[in-house]
Each structure stands twice: as structure tokens, then as C-alpha cells.
Design a protein around this motif. Structure first.
Motif, PDB file in Angstrom:
ATOM      1  N   UNK A   1      17.745 -63.455 -81.505  1.00 38.23           N
ATOM      2  CA  UNK A   1      18.579 -62.458 -81.378  1.00 38.23           C
ATOM      3  C   UNK A   1      19.067 -61.902 -79.888  1.00 38.23           C
ATOM      4  N   UNK A   2      17.934 -62.274 -79.109  1.00 34.62           N
ATOM      5  CA  UNK A   2      18.435 -61.819 -77.577  1.00 34.62           C
ATOM      6  C   UNK A   2      19.305 -62.975 -76.966  1.00 34.62           C
TER       7      UNK A   2
ATOM      8  N   UNK B   1       4.449 -50.193 -81.747  1.00 33.50           N
ATOM      9  CA  UNK B   1       4.995 -50.802 -80.692  1.00 33.50           C
ATOM     10  C   UNK B   1       4.731 -50.445 -79.413  1.00 33.50           C
ATOM     11  N   UNK B   2       4.791 -51.138 -78.507  1.00 36.59           N
ATOM     12  CA  UNK B   2       4.493 -50.514 -77.025  1.00 36.59           C
ATOM     13  C   UNK B   2       5.981 -50.635 -76.245  1.00 36.59           C
ATOM     14  N   UNK B   3       7.071 -50.793 -76.893  1.00 37.19           N
ATOM     15  CA  UNK B   3       8.271 -51.337 -76.081  1.00 37.19           C
ATOM     16  C   UNK B   3       9.474 -50.597 -76.875  1.00 37.19           C
ATOM     17  N   UNK B   4      10.321 -49.802 -75.924  1.00 35.04           N
ATOM     18  CA  UNK B   4      11.522 -49.123 -76.424  1.00 35.04           C
ATOM     19  C   UNK B   4      12.333 -50.274 -77.045  1.00 35.04           C
ATOM     20  N   UNK B   5      12.533 -51.497 -76.546  1.00 38.05           N
ATOM     21  CA  UNK B   5      13.603 -52.381 -76.914  1.00 38.05           C
ATOM     22  C   UNK B   5      13.230 -52.646 -78.600  1.00 38.05           C
TER      23      UNK B   5
ATOM     24  N   UNK C   1       9.902 -63.625 -77.273  1.00 35.85           N
ATOM     25  CA  UNK C   1      10.873 -64.024 -77.470  1.00 35.85           C
ATOM     26  C   UNK C   1      12.057 -63.671 -76.664  1.00 35.85           C
ATOM     27  N   UNK C   2      12.146 -62.432 -76.741  1.00 36.38           N
ATOM     28  CA  UNK C   2      13.155 -61.871 -76.207  1.00 36.38           C
ATOM     29  C   UNK C   2      13.262 -61.867 -74.486  1.00 36.38           C
TER      30      UNK C   2
ATOM     31  N   UNK D   1       7.311 -60.193 -68.682  1.00 36.69           N
ATOM     32  CA  UNK D   1       6.486 -59.219 -68.552  1.00 36.69           C
ATOM     33  C   UNK D   1       5.152 -59.263 -69.511  1.00 36.69           C
ATOM     34  N   UNK D   2       5.221 -59.808 -70.757  1.00 41.26           N
ATOM     35  CA  UNK D   2       4.444 -59.587 -71.734  1.00 41.26           C
ATOM     36  C   UNK D   2       3.314 -60.723 -71.691  1.00 41.26           C
ATOM     37  N   UNK D   3       3.922 -61.963 -71.766  1.00 34.08           N
ATOM     38  CA  UNK D   3       2.960 -63.194 -71.546  1.00 34.08           C
ATOM     39  C   UNK D   3       2.654 -63.665 -69.836  1.00 34.08           C
ATOM     40  N   UNK D   4       1.604 -64.002 -69.642  1.00 35.16           N
ATOM     41  CA  UNK D   4       1.311 -64.416 -68.481  1.00 35.16           C
ATOM     42  C   UNK D   4       0.115 -65.535 -68.716  1.00 35.16           C
TER      43      UNK D   4
END
Length: 456
Positions: A19-20, A62-66, A435-436, A449-452
Motif C-alpha cells: 500500500x505504501x 494503534x500507536x500511529x496516526x498513519x 511494512x510502511x 522507526x518501529x523495528x530495530x
């Protein structure tokens, strides 16, 4: 065939990436999905009796506005909003969740056992500063002997199917409500309910189609680039080539893997060194048996889901799925949809052939059904998830620190619940955002930012 961006898996992470990419005007991608449907572990199914079932008790928050905006665009007015009502079945009664904040609902001798353990743990914490060596030690230190014995140890073993001594403590974050001794005592003395903790105290759910409706709608514009029933048979990382089970060869520039990392790095990547394959063997997971039991008749029960630490039921959680949406039961039918989850592993073996019958008996033992309601069962639906949860074991971070950099040096990112193998960022919103953010990274050079990846 050559594509710029290849995605393995049409679950939340893979679809979020597709999608992104499309949002960014990048149409050169393909998604390879081994199953005949999209959604991965977030798919939903309607059984022959007309009941809808998720693959476990999913809660969309959710933690995200997106992610919030994406849900709004996908569901529109077809979204139901719920206030979480969760309870723990213990000692023949129901204790509001979080258990540790509501122990006043226990019999008095058990309340004292919990408080005595909390006080001892509080005093010990003032003397000890070293971090806990494992999850079991963390439980004992934070909650004390009473809560550990009654809830934390038995419940977590039922969920993870892994001894807590084999698990690290660093994954916990917002996943486990810790204890404020003053707050616990205040709740007991003033008889206060304390149920608002956690990011999922409110959640959304599709009006129709279960959680999977989110992902069928997300996938719809890209079905011409989503290849269902196309398992990947092998990956050559150096030549950036994929071979599918039906004999296709696909070359790529960027690869996003969302399939289980232990299988991907340990078996599918043909040119992986032995050290990578050995690291993959350190990744552990449980499996989950999901049972859906449709029962004729309704009850006055507004609970969303329930936890079960005791051994009179095989399941660790049951969801009142009929409370999530009235359309999860057949139209015109007065019924309840009870969805129960039981984990198993090499450390906690289960006979899956007998689990449906044991689930029904457990529903009766847990007061969710009357014994004579066994004759009122309208449907029994079951499935086994070979990969239920990635377990944050003591060896997990060492394995990820070896595997992920090797893959990324060769244009491969592995993300999502099992692609990334980090349970602490494996909610649906986390997964879609991984994914985004991968799509942003390969098209714009943005930093994820989400995965490290843990360091060695």
C-alpha cells in the motif's frame, strides 16, 4: 521476471508495504503469498454454520496516526468502537483485568497472600539494583510470591508454552502491567475498580468480516500484483533471485520477507552460511490451537475477553466474539460465539485431536457454558496455527543480531511478527507500520522507526 520490489507474504506487513509503495507512486512490486487468501495471521473465516472467526483474539488499536488514518479509510462507518472489558477466571470467581490491580476480588486469604508477596518484593527491590536475569526472576521480583503463584507464572506458561526461565525480561514494556503497591492497597481498602491500564483499553472492530475484513479491503487495489498460492521455494541472496514452488524465477532489487525468519534464514536462503543457519535454530516459537464454539442462546455478559491461569481449562484466553460484532454470528440466530486459544510446544505438549472436546469441557468448568448447553452447540470450528507467537527467549537477540545485518547487506529486510521475530513490536499496527517504513526506506531513504535490530 524482474521486479524492483518483491514482498514475501500478504499479511499486515506485506500489505502495508504494498500500500505504501503505491502511495509513493512506486508500482513495480509483486507480493508472493503461499496461502489462497490474504491477511496472514489476521485473516478471518466464516464457517459452514455462518459464524465468523478470527485466528485468535485480535484487538485493533494503534500507536500511529498513519495506521489510524488507514483504518478510517478502509472501514469508514463499518467500524465498531469498544471499551475493553476483560477478566481473569481464578478461584471460582472473575477478577477484573489487570489482575494485579484488582486482587480485592479474590478470597481474603488469597488477597493477603498477594499483598504479603508484594510487600516483600517491594522491600527486596529497595536492596537490589541488578536487572533480572530472566522473565521468571522478573516476575518474582516485581509481583512477589503470591501473584506469581496464582497468576503470572501459570498464565504465562499457558500463553508462551515456554518456561519463563528461558525467556528474557526486556520484551515487556507496555505488554505487562507492573505493580504500584500504594495503588494496589488503595484499591483494596477503598474497593476501587482499576481497569483502564494499557494501550488497548479501547479498540475498533469491523462490523462484518472479522479482523480479516481490514486486510481484504487493503489488498483489493493490488490483487493484480498479489500472487496467491505461490510459496517461495528458495532465495539466492547474492544474485537476488527467488524461485517459487511452481517453478517461476524472479529477480529483484529489494526484498521484504515477512515469512518466519527461522525458516527463511535457516532453509530458504540457499547461500546462507552455516553460522546464519545455526543462529536461526536459536529462534523459538509456540503453536496455537484456535477453537470456535457457537452456542445457541445469549447471556447478559459484556466481557470482551477472559484469561485463564488455572489448569481446569486447556486455553489461556477466550473471547466473547459475539460481543465484537453482532454479525460474527449468523443473521437471525440467537447465539454466542466463544473463541478459545490453547498454546503448545516441545515444552508443553497437547493432543490437538482431543483439544476441541477439552475446550468444551473447559468452557463448562470456567462457567462460560452450562453442562446441558453442550446439546445447544451449533458449530465447532478449529484450526492450528503452527506459528502462534515468536518467543522472546534468552538467545533471541543474539540470533537476530547475527541474522538481520547479513540479510540487509544483501538487500533483504525481514519484518513483521515472524519476519522480525520481536514480539514487543508485533501488534497489527506495528506490523503494518514495519511494512510502511520499509517502503519509505527503499524509495526515499528514510530511517525505520518501529523495528530495530538488537546489538550483539
Amino acid at each position: 521476471m524482474h521486479v524492483k520490489n518483491c514482498i514475501i507474504g500478504a499479511g499486515p506487513t506485506g500489505l502495508g508495504a504494498a500500500h505504501r509503495l503505491a502511495e509513493l507512486g512506486e508500482d513495480d512490486f509483486v507480493v508472493l503469498e503461499r496461502d489462497g487468501h490474504v491477511g496472514g495471521l489476521s485473516a478471518s473465516f466464516r464457517d459452514d454454520a455462518g459464524f465468523t472467526w478470527d485466528l485468535g483474539g485480535h484487538v485493533v488499536f494503534s500507536h500511529y496516526e498513519y495506521f489510524d488514518a488507514l483504518l478510517d479509510s478502509l472501514l469508514g462507518e463499518d467500524a465498531l468502537q469498544h471499551q475493553r472489558i476483560a477478566r481473569v477466571r481464578i478461584a471460582g470467581s472473575w477478577v477484573p483485568y489487570p489482575f494485579q490491580n484488582n486482587i480485592r476480588h479474590l478470597p481474603k486469604e488469597l488477597v493477603w497472600e498477594c499483598v504479603d508477596g508484594l510487600v516483600e518484593a517491594h522491600d527486596r527491590a529497595a536492596r537490589e539494583s541488578a536487572p533480572a536475569a530472566d522473565f521468571a526472576e522478573w516476575i518474582d521480583r516485581v509481583f512477589g510470591a503470591g501473584i506469581a503463584r496464582l497468576f503470572m507464572r501459570p498464565y504465562n506458561f499457558k500463553v508462551w508454552a515456554t518456561p519463563p526461565e528461558r525467556m528474557q525480561a526486556g520484551w515487556i514494556g507496555e505488554r505487562v502491567s507492573v505493580v504500584d503497591l500504594r495503588r494496589v492497597l488503595e484499591n483494596i481498602i477503598l474497593e476501587k475498580e482499576d481497569v483502564s491500564w494499557g494501550p488497548n483499553n479501547t479498540f475498533r472492530f469491523p462490523l462484518e468480516g472479522g479482523t480479516g475484513a481490514i486486510y481484504t479491503r487493503l489488498a483489493q487495489p493490488y490483487m493484480d500484483r498479489i500472487r496467491l498460492e505461490t510459496p517461495v521455494a528458495g532465495v539466492d541472496a547474492e544474485s537476488r533471485t527467488i524461485r517459487t514452488a511452481d517453478g517461476q524465477t524472479i529477480t529483484y532489487e529489494n526484498l521484504l520477507n515477512t515469512s518466519p525468519l527461522d525458516l527463511f534464514a535457516g532453509k530458504l536462503v540457499s547461500d546462507a552460511p552455516d553460522s546464519l543457519r545455526e543462529a536461526a535454530t536459536l529462534l523459538e516459537h509456540n503453536s496455537v490451537f484456535v477453537a470456535g464454539v457457537g452456542v445457541a442462546g445469549t447471556r447478559d455478559d459484556d466481557t470482551c475477553w477472559m484469561y485463564f491461569p488455572e489448569d481446569n481449562s486447556p486455553f489461556y484466553r477466550t473471547t466473547n466474539f459475539h460481543n465484537y460484532s453482532p454479525r460474527n454470528v449468523p443473521a437471525g440466530v440467537s447465539a454466542r460465539a466463544l473463541m478459545a486459544e490453547t498454546s503448545f510446544s516441545a515444552y508443553k505438549k497437547e493432543d490437538t485431536a482431543a483439544l476441541m472436546d477439552r475446550t468444551v469441557d473447559g468452557l463448562v468448568a470456567s462457567a462460560l457454558m452450562e453442562n446441558d448447553e453442550k446439546r445447544a452447540i451449533l458449530t465447532r470450528w478449529e484450526t492450528v496455527l503452527p506459528y502462534g507467537y515468536p518467543v522472546p527467549t534468552l538467545d533471541r537477540d543474539r540470533a537476530l543480531a547475527a541474522i538481520q545485518p547479513w540479510l540487509e547487506e544483501r538487500g533483504i529486510c525481514s519484518r513483521g511478527r515472524f519476519g522480525g521475530w520481536r514480539y514487543e513490536v508485533a501488534n497489527m499496527d506495528h506490523s503494518v507500520m514495519q511494512g510502511k517504513e520499509w517502503a519509505d526506506r527503499v524509495t526515499r531513504g528514510d530511517t525505520e522507526q518501529t523495528y530495530t535490530t538488537p546489538s550483539k
